[in-house]
Design an enzyme around this catalytic site. Structure first.
Site, PDB file in Angstrom:
ATOM      1  N   ASP B 100       0.867  -1.183   0.000  1.00  0.00           N
ATOM      2  CA  ASP B 100       0.000   0.000   0.000  1.00  0.00           C
ATOM      3  C   ASP B 100       0.903   1.232   0.000  1.00  0.00           C
ATOM      4  OD1 ASP B 100       1.002   0.168   2.537  1.00  0.00           O
ATOM      5  OD2 ASP B 100      -0.899  -0.179   3.548  1.00  0.00           O
ATOM      6  N   CYS B 337      -5.885 -28.186   6.339  1.00  0.00           N
ATOM      7  CA  CYS B 337      -4.691 -27.450   6.788  1.00  0.00           C
ATOM      8  C   CYS B 337      -3.947 -28.229   7.866  1.00  0.00           C
ATOM      9  CB  CYS B 337      -5.052 -26.051   7.281  1.00  0.00           C
ATOM     10  SG  CYS B 337      -5.654 -25.977   8.976  1.00  0.00           S
ATOM     11  N   CYS B 340      -5.793 -28.362  11.289  1.00  0.00           N
ATOM     12  CA  CYS B 340      -6.940 -29.278  11.359  1.00  0.00           C
ATOM     13  C   CYS B 340      -6.513 -30.734  11.184  1.00  0.00           C
ATOM     14  CB  CYS B 340      -7.986 -28.878  10.333  1.00  0.00           C
ATOM     15  SG  CYS B 340      -8.771 -27.300  10.738  1.00  0.00           S
ATOM     16  N   HIS B 366      -4.720 -21.808  10.095  1.00  0.00           N
ATOM     17  CA  HIS B 366      -6.049 -22.243   9.667  1.00  0.00           C
ATOM     18  C   HIS B 366      -6.843 -21.118   9.005  1.00  0.00           C
ATOM     19  CE1 HIS B 366      -9.996 -23.964   9.420  1.00  0.00           C
ATOM     20  NE2 HIS B 366     -10.421 -22.820   9.940  1.00  0.00           N
TER      21      HIS B 366
END
Lengths: 402, 402
Positions: B100, B337, B340, B366
């Site tokens: 940015d 992931c 998990c 996650h």
């Protein structure tokens, strides 16, 4: 996997130094074989701060972790971890786990604590609630955690203490070790090792992992060689799978810690692993090994990493120093860890100065790797017969990066 | 790698939804091709808080990151990063980077700031020092960072503002965009893309990575459709490689953000990528895409992760809730992931309650994966012609896990 003719716990000495008491061994456990001498990273609250279990097991090759019974007992609680299938399953850790008894934490707490023959009453550092540990209860807690190697409850006196206090305390620690060992044998006899299938639930008293456990008593006696020897002799009767040496790193001068270990080396059976609790600095690791130690643990690599102190093959790097701000070199050019393979000192310093989580991750990754590399160097030197030369080299090496 | 007949930056639309303005594309950059619509994780201080670059690139497949010019300008400084070979090399990031302009941070600072035609004077949040950003200087800063996609300095008014203020501010943003674009073209013309060999040093003005860069102007105009359209039309003349839509997520009601994006969809060329800055919640991602947006970024997946709010395929999980304390299930049973695949809700809750670093690591891992999975689902739906059905499904899905 274990050869079928070996019991769940066994220790083999595979090489001995001809000039020191150092030896290389293999410690077989239900969660894998551990090459000794070994350094165990500390996972206080069921995590080594900043590292994933994948980084620890796969990238760093950690074969055994230490976890703190005191902390896990208070939060999330050993019953909860037991219901979740034990600490291995709870934290998703495939290799071996050693738990302390909680004694060290209780005795280093600033709050109220009261010791008597029965055990110790203490206050939670989280909420001030009163709790009691006994030699039996800490075995129960550790069995609920289902750690592979349990420690007996011991009293860990501060430094300095009088010979008389150290003597009384050591005798109590021996009596506690006997009680813990009896309780441990009873508990493990009533729930013989067996594997737990998916969906099966635990019977009361059953070990959640269904595997065997070992209990190590702890040699105490302050820094008095006669008490250390008396303690070690008294513990021999227990015929346990290994022995720990406690009461180190409690504020005493470093040479005295080594003397305390030396005092009992000839008494503790050479057929059993010896674990020096809570040590040490990188240069001290081979010193303990030279005195017959097979296992060590310490928060130094991880805690110092977070505080900006990084251990390299060239000495310590204090990463906040301005001279590293545009240093494009890896932290340690000789290191193969992810941090050194990928990032510069300048980037690590930036992350440290910015208080970034990734700093803690990368710094801990490196420092743990450095400790493991030192242990691999030590083991290789023992096996190849060059340990005395290695020890001389370490003693002459600079503490800080030039 | 890029086909040799394509310029360093190019955008291909590979599929369009027949019923909405959604499209799937390929954005070719010097640091790889990005599949759009894309979500860009935010690496404010040259790190996505809690994740290694390996986890981001290899495990999560992140093709483009966002970094904040304001923060890197203040610390460690763009000159330093330039001397270190640019942001890619400094942070060891192999894929694309968008920066940015620093405008959003400057205008969201609480401290002193003073805007005039020339630029904006502001105080560092680190030490109170006074600094000035101009449209030209923020291009220079971003060229020193050597990001792939640069943003022009814009004024990002708070919500609400009057039509008159929004009009004046928008006109200034357009004038700044023209100045930034002229300066960018001059700077990049004087240092044509070329690769920098090892050991070669930079000439003043030369891009540290020796690769091409793109500059996106930013559509502003508050939440007034007429001003948004006027702004977009004025920016068309710049003929840049893409367009950003700013001034979203500044406190306005969510439907108004979508209307602000809709206002200019028909004006911004469909051959160029459109980037909606600072959005959004998981359910909003397909809404923006339905309105022609190709790129988004937001701190939500990483910041909310750290705060205990986890996004799953079944809705939000507030991990501190007691009901998760002994929940052995993975956070999201449909998620692939690392978190998990390896850990339970009970373990994540324990780490959160204990303030452990590993919580931030696993939670961010996650949540970023969840956002990337949503973007993959969106892209797949567009390519397979089922995007309207997908949108209906998302609109009817529960916000929180049942």
């Amino acid at each position: 996997m274990l050869p079928s003719n070996l019991p769940p716990f066994s220790f083999e000495v595979v090489a001995e130094c001809a000039h020191t008491r150092a030896r290389a061994g293999l410690l077989h456990t239900p969660h894998g074989t551990i090459e000794t001498p070994v350094f165990m990273p500390v996972g206080t609250q069921a995590t080594v701060k900043g590292l994933t279990q994948r980084a620890l097991a796969q990238d760093l090759g950690v074969q055994i972790l230490l976890a703190n019974t005191y902390h896990l007992y208070l939060r999330p609680g050993h019953e909860l971890i037991g219901r979740m299938g034990g600490l291995h399953r709870f934290m998703s850790w495939p290799n071996a786990i050693l738990t302390d008894s909680g004694g060290f934490q209780v005795f280093s707490l600033r709050g109220l604590r009261k010791i008597d023959e029965q055990g110790v009453v203490f206050q939670s550092h989280l909420n001030g609630d009163q709790h009691r540990f006994t030699p039996e209860s800490t075995v129960d807690v550790q069995l609920a955690l289902a750690s592979d190697i349990l420690m007996v409850l011991d009293e860990c006196p501060e430094y300095p203490v009088s010979h008389e206090y150290a003597r009384q305390s050591m005798h109590r620690t021996v009596r506690w070790a006997r009680r813990a060992n009896e309780h441990f044998r009873r508990r493990t006899a009533e729930s013989p090792p067996q594997s737990l299938g998916p969906g099966q639930s635990l019977r009361p008293g059953q070990s959640p992992t269904g595997t065997a456990h070992a209990l190590f008593p702890i040699v105490q006696g302050g820094l008095f060689a006669d008490l250390r020897r008396e303690c070690a002799n008294a513990l021999l009767d227990l015929d346990t799978d290994g022995y720990a040496i406690g009461g180190l790193s409690v504020g005493e001068p470093r040479p005295l810690s080594l003397e305390a270990v030396e005092a009992t080396e000839g008494i503790l059976p050479r057929s059993k692993p010896r674990y020096a609790m809570g040590v040490g600095m990188p240069a001290e690791l081979p010193e303990y090994v030279a005195r017959g130690v097979d296992m060590m643990d310490c928060v130094l690599p991880s805690r110092n990493a977070r505080n900006g102190c990084l251990f390299t093959s060239g000495g310590r790097v204090i990463i906040k120093h301005t001279r590293y701000k545009d240093d494009p070199r890896p932290l340690d050019e000789k290191c193969q860890c992810y941090t050194c393979a990928s990032y510069s000192r300048a980037y690590l310093r930036h992350l440290f100065q910015s208080g970034e989580i990734l700093y803690a991750v990368l710094a801990t990754w490196h420092n743990v790797r450095r400790y493991l590399d030192i242990m691999r160097e030590i083991r290789h030197a023992i096996v190849s017969g060059s340990f005395p030369e290695y020890l001389r080299y370490v003693r002459s090496a600079p503490v800080d990066v030039e």
